[in-house]
Design an enzyme around this catalytic site. Structure first.
Site, PDB file in Angstrom:
ATOM      1  CB  CYS A  91      -0.980  -0.057   1.161  1.00 28.68           C
ATOM      2  SG  CYS A  91      -2.436   0.950   0.872  1.00 28.68           S
ATOM      3  CG  HIS A  95      -3.179  -3.524   3.260  1.00 27.47           C
ATOM      4  ND1 HIS A  95      -2.077  -3.042   3.923  1.00 27.47           N
ATOM      5  CD2 HIS A  95      -3.951  -2.455   2.980  1.00 27.47           C
ATOM      6  CE1 HIS A  95      -2.171  -1.731   4.050  1.00 27.47           C
ATOM      7  NE2 HIS A  95      -3.296  -1.343   3.481  1.00 27.47           N
ATOM      8  CD  GLU A 137      -0.717  -6.258   4.894  1.00 30.70           C
ATOM      9  OE1 GLU A 137      -0.407  -6.499   3.710  1.00 30.70           O
ATOM     10  OE2 GLU A 137      -0.793  -5.101   5.361  1.00 30.70           O
TER      11      GLU A 137
HETATM   12  N1  GLN Z   1      -1.893   6.758   2.977  1.00 35.27           N
HETATM   13  C1  GLN Z   1      -2.054   6.018   1.776  1.00 35.27           C
HETATM   14  C2  GLN Z   1      -3.455   6.148   1.207  1.00 35.27           C
HETATM   15  O1  GLN Z   1      -4.367   6.536   1.875  1.00 35.27           O
HETATM   16  C3  GLN Z   1      -1.719   4.547   2.006  1.00 35.27           C
HETATM   17  C4  GLN Z   1      -2.636   3.862   2.966  1.00 35.27           C
HETATM   18  C5  GLN Z   1      -2.113   2.534   3.440  1.00 35.27           C
HETATM   19  O2  GLN Z   1      -0.925   2.268   3.372  1.00 35.27           O
HETATM   20  N2  GLN Z   1      -2.974   1.713   3.991  1.00 35.27           N
HETATM   21  O3  GLN Z   1      -3.662   5.860   0.050  1.00 35.27           O
END
Ligand code: GLN
Length: 537
Positions: A380, A506, A508
């Site tokens: 992400c 994600h 994970e």
């Molecule tokens: N801050 C970034 C976004 O909002 C990444 C978010 C994250 O890593 N979960 O897109």
């Protein structure tokens, strides 16, 4: 008819009640039963999405997009089963529902009170999930510790369940701490006695007491707890610290807990514990150690990145390796020494995150791993940082950034999508939950997944800006996964690097013991190859 197992905790928080609940679910499942799980969180947030990971640990995201307590992650991993938002209920949800019913006139004429209105709402949440999941057994964990003011309505509600079921089909497990006093050299059961007394004063007599301690308790100690707490000695289970949480189900089974569950369930057969036995065997094997760096904002707070760590463990078990995780503080990364230490690692993960703190350090770390062929997995925000780094240092877009960190950047390679720009409310408004991702044929991601279409879970507002995809691609950073419907980049990679992959989702959250997420699995494979080469040299 669903049976219910309630799990409460006493003495202190952080006893691993969630692991116990998850293991209980796993042992019930090993008896061929349909299981579902429910976590009650006695805080006023509607969900965990608005809470700082500093205070509360990771926010776990379910397939349906619900932002939940991290224990839900343990439940899904131990049960190998997807759950829904019905499995995490907070005081915020309960009270807001009671108040909205009051306004609609659903209680017309009544004085709306804690008992029965709030407790009924809590019981509704239990019975609703039992019905919807068609579970034979519902395991319900009450967050917090017995004695907390905000937990009282939940305890009162679960007490009433036994009454509702006419005394049959409800089972209560209380988890406590048995501390070891260095000065006298003995374990102390008094806190357990007090905690159980507190629980009994609310009207709940535990069927089983699970005592957490550093080392196993003696028979005499268990006997004492049994006597003072009015539980048979077989119901006092000593659960010492183990070297892996994935040993807990088998440990509990062998400690006699499985037998007690069988009796409660009226189950006569042998449980199928093969999966846990296999995991235990692999855990005990002698394995090479891989040094993996995690470049994060919350260093040393394992709960913040718990699913990342668990996913790494699953991949390490699959690849027969042990892990040495090195925490690297992203905001201290400009020191040269830290950079040099990156070169000694077998692989680096840059996990997700919000706000600009540490972002420049993450970007610098990614430059090092990219240039030095160190396996990299970006999750992400980690993937977004990889795109920024590549845009700046390879494509020559000086000052490229995400508009999250620099709203005036000349090259907004990461930006808000149209639909996100107008949103003002913070709760539950990100791109959340599972979306389909089409994986590009011939890519590393495609090799890892072995599938053309995968579903992975999201939690972010920002996206890769498609205006830059051509330029990034011409310079060698390709998109290897897309959400076709909106043309969004979901996975990026460098084909000419041993393993340099980032995902907007994600991965994970979908990793399970025995079934590691493919991106983690192949990342660890690449780390092992690098380690092997280093050993040869
Ligand atoms: N801050 C970034 C976004 O909002 C990444 C978010 C994250 O890593 N979960 O897109």
């Amino acid at each position: 008819m669903t049976k219910f197992i309630f799990i409460t905790g006493g003495v202190v928080s952080g006893l691993g009640k969630g692991i116990l609940a998850a293991s209980t679910g796993a042992l019930v499942k090993a008896r061929g039963k349909r299981v579902s799980m429910l976590k009650f969180d006695p805080y006023f947030n509607i969900d965990a999405g608005t809470m700082s990971p500093y205070q509360h640990g990771e926010v776990f995201v379910l397939k349906d997009g619900t932002e939940t307590d991290l224990d839900l992650g343990h439940y899904e991993r131990f049960l190998d089963q997807d759950l829904t938002g019905l499995s995490n209920v907070t005081s915020g949800q309960i009270y807001s529902s009671v108040i909205s019913k009051e306004r609609k006139g659903e209680y017309l004429g009544a004085t709306v009170q804690m008992i029965p209105h709030v407790t009924n709402e809590i019981k509704n949440a239990i019975y609703r999930l039992a019905e919807q999941s068609k579970a034979d057994v519902l395991v319900v964990e009450i967050g917090g510790t017995v004695g907390d003011i905000e937990g009282l309505p939940f305890l009162e509600a679960i007490r009433q369940v036994r009454l509702d079921l006419k005394g049959k089909g409800a089972f209560y497990i209380h988890t406590t701490l048995v501390p070891f006093l260095e000065t006298s050299g003995e374990q102390k059961t008094k806190p357990t006695q007090h905690s159980v007394r507190e629980l009994r004063s609310i009207g709940i007599q535990p069927d089983v007491i699970v005592c957490r301690s550093k080392t196993p308790m003696t028979h005499a100690m268990r006997d004492k707890v049994a006597l003072f707490c009015d539980v048979g000695i077989e119901g006092v289970i000593s659960l010492p610290d183990l070297d892996s949480i994935y040993r807990v189900p088998l440990f509990l089974e062998e400690a006699g807990f499985g037998h007690i569950l069988s009796e409660f369930l009226g189950y006569k057969g042998e449980p199928d514990l093969r999966k846990w036995e296999e995991l235990s065997l692999i855990l005990s094997e002698q394995k090479p150690v891989l040094k993996i760096g995690i470049v994060g904002k919350y260093v040393g707070m394992k709960d913040t990145y718990i699913s990342v760590i668990e996913a790494l463990k699953h991949a390490a078990l699959e690849n027969r390796a042990d892990l040495k995780i090195q925490w690297i503080a992203a905001d201290k990364l400009d020191e040269e020494e830290n950079f040099r230490s990156l070169l000694e690692l077998d692989g680096v993960i840059v996990p997700g995150g919000f706000d600009r703190r540490g972002v420049e350090g993450k970007i610098s770390a990614i430059k090092i791993v990219r240039e030095n062929n160190i396996p990299f997995l970006g999750l992400c925000l980690g993937m977004q940082c990889a795109v920024i780094e590549f845009a700046r240092n390879v494509c020559g877009l000086k000052g490229a950034n995400s508009t999250e960190f620099d709203p005036d950047t000349p090259y907004p390679v990461i930006d808000l999508m149209k639909g996100q720009r107008e949103i003002r409310k913070k709760g539950g408004t990100m791109r959340l939950g599972a979306y389909p991702c089409r994986v590009t044929p011939g890519s590393k991601a495609r090799e890892a997944y072995g599938l053309d279409l995968v579903w992975e879970r999201h939690r972010h507002r920002y996206e890769v800006n498609n205006d830059y995809l051509d330029l990034l691609g011409k310079n060698g950073l390709i998109v290897s996964g897309t959400y076709a419907k909106q043309g969004l980049a979901e996975i990026i990679e460098l084909p000419d690097h041993p393993w340099f992959v980032g995902s907007q989702f994600h991965p994970e959250f979908t990793s399970r013991p025995g079934k590691p997420n493919p991106l983690f699995n192949f990342f660890v494979k690449a780390c092992k190859r690098r380690a092997n080469e280093n050993w040869k040299n």
